[in-house]
Design a protein around this motif. Structure first.
Motif, mmCIF file in Angstrom:
data_model
loop_
_atom_site.group_PDB
_atom_site.id
_atom_site.type_symbol
_atom_site.label_atom_id
_atom_site.label_comp_id
_atom_site.label_asym_id
_atom_site.label_seq_id
_atom_site.Cartn_x
_atom_site.Cartn_y
_atom_site.Cartn_z
ATOM 1 N N ARG A 25 0.826 -1.217 0.000
ATOM 2 C CA ARG A 25 0.000 0.000 0.000
ATOM 3 C C ARG A 25 0.854 1.259 0.000
ATOM 4 N N VAL A 29 1.300 4.996 -5.883
ATOM 5 C CA VAL A 29 1.432 6.441 -6.097
ATOM 6 C C VAL A 29 0.195 6.955 -6.843
ATOM 7 N N PRO A 30 -0.113 8.265 -6.738
ATOM 8 C CA PRO A 30 -1.318 8.798 -7.382
ATOM 9 C C PRO A 30 -1.425 8.487 -8.877
ATOM 10 N N GLY A 31 -0.323 8.497 -9.592
ATOM 11 C CA GLY A 31 -0.353 8.214 -11.021
ATOM 12 C C GLY A 31 -0.793 6.808 -11.369
ATOM 13 N N ASP A 32 -0.798 5.908 -10.390
ATOM 14 C CA ASP A 32 -1.251 4.529 -10.617
ATOM 15 C C ASP A 32 -2.756 4.461 -10.837
ATOM 16 N N ARG A 33 -3.472 5.483 -10.374
ATOM 17 C CA ARG A 33 -4.944 5.535 -10.418
ATOM 18 C C ARG A 33 -5.561 4.342 -9.690
ATOM 19 N N GLU A 35 -7.380 3.214 -6.426
ATOM 20 C CA GLU A 35 -8.151 3.758 -5.307
ATOM 21 C C GLU A 35 -7.888 2.980 -4.019
ATOM 22 N N HIS A 36 -7.649 1.704 -4.156
ATOM 23 C CA HIS A 36 -7.402 0.832 -3.002
ATOM 24 C C HIS A 36 -6.733 -0.432 -3.503
#
Length: 102
Positions: A25, A29-33, A35-36
Motif C-alpha cells: 500500500r 502512487v497517485p499516477g497509478d490511479r 483507489e485501493h
C-alpha cells in the motif's frame, strides 16, 4: 472503477513478510490511479493483490494492474523474486448475479 486480481508466487522456500500489505500500500502512487489495494496471502509463498482501479474500460484496468504490479515487483525488495502468475477481473458465479423476476 474495476477490481483486478493479480496473483503472485514466490520461489520455493521464500516467504512473504507479515507486513506485506502495508509495504504494498505504501508503494502505490497517485499516477497509478489505484483507489485501493487489497492484499490477500494465499499461502506462505502466494499472494493475491486486488487492485481497485479507475479506468475507462476493462482492458485499460487490466493493463494498468499489470504495469503497477510490475513496478511493485521491481521496487519492493520483499517481492523481487516473485512472479506474476495471472491477472484479470475476477468472475462472479452465476448464483450472485441478479435473476429475472417471473
Amino acid at each position: 472503477m474495476y477490481l483486478v486480481h493479480v496473483h503472485l508466487e514466490l520461489p520455493s522456500g521464500e516467504q512473504l513478510p507479515a507486513n506485506i500489505g502495508a509495504v504494498v500500500r505504501s508503494a502505490i502512487v497517485p499516477g497509478d490511479r489505484v483507489e485501493h489495494v487489497a492484499v490477500h496471502p494465499r499461502s506462505a509463498s502466494g499472494l493475491t493483490l486486488g487492485f481497485y482501479l479507475l479506468a475507462d474500460v476493462l482492458e485499460e484496468a487490466e493493463e494498468r494492474a499489470v504495469q503497477v504490479c510490475g513496478r511493485l515487483l521491481r521496487e519492493i525488495p520483499q517481492l523481487g523474486a516473485a512472479s506474476m502468475t495471472s491477472a484479470g477481473v475476477p468472475l462472479l458465479p452465476l448464483a450472485f448475479l441478479p435473476q429475472p423476476m417471473d
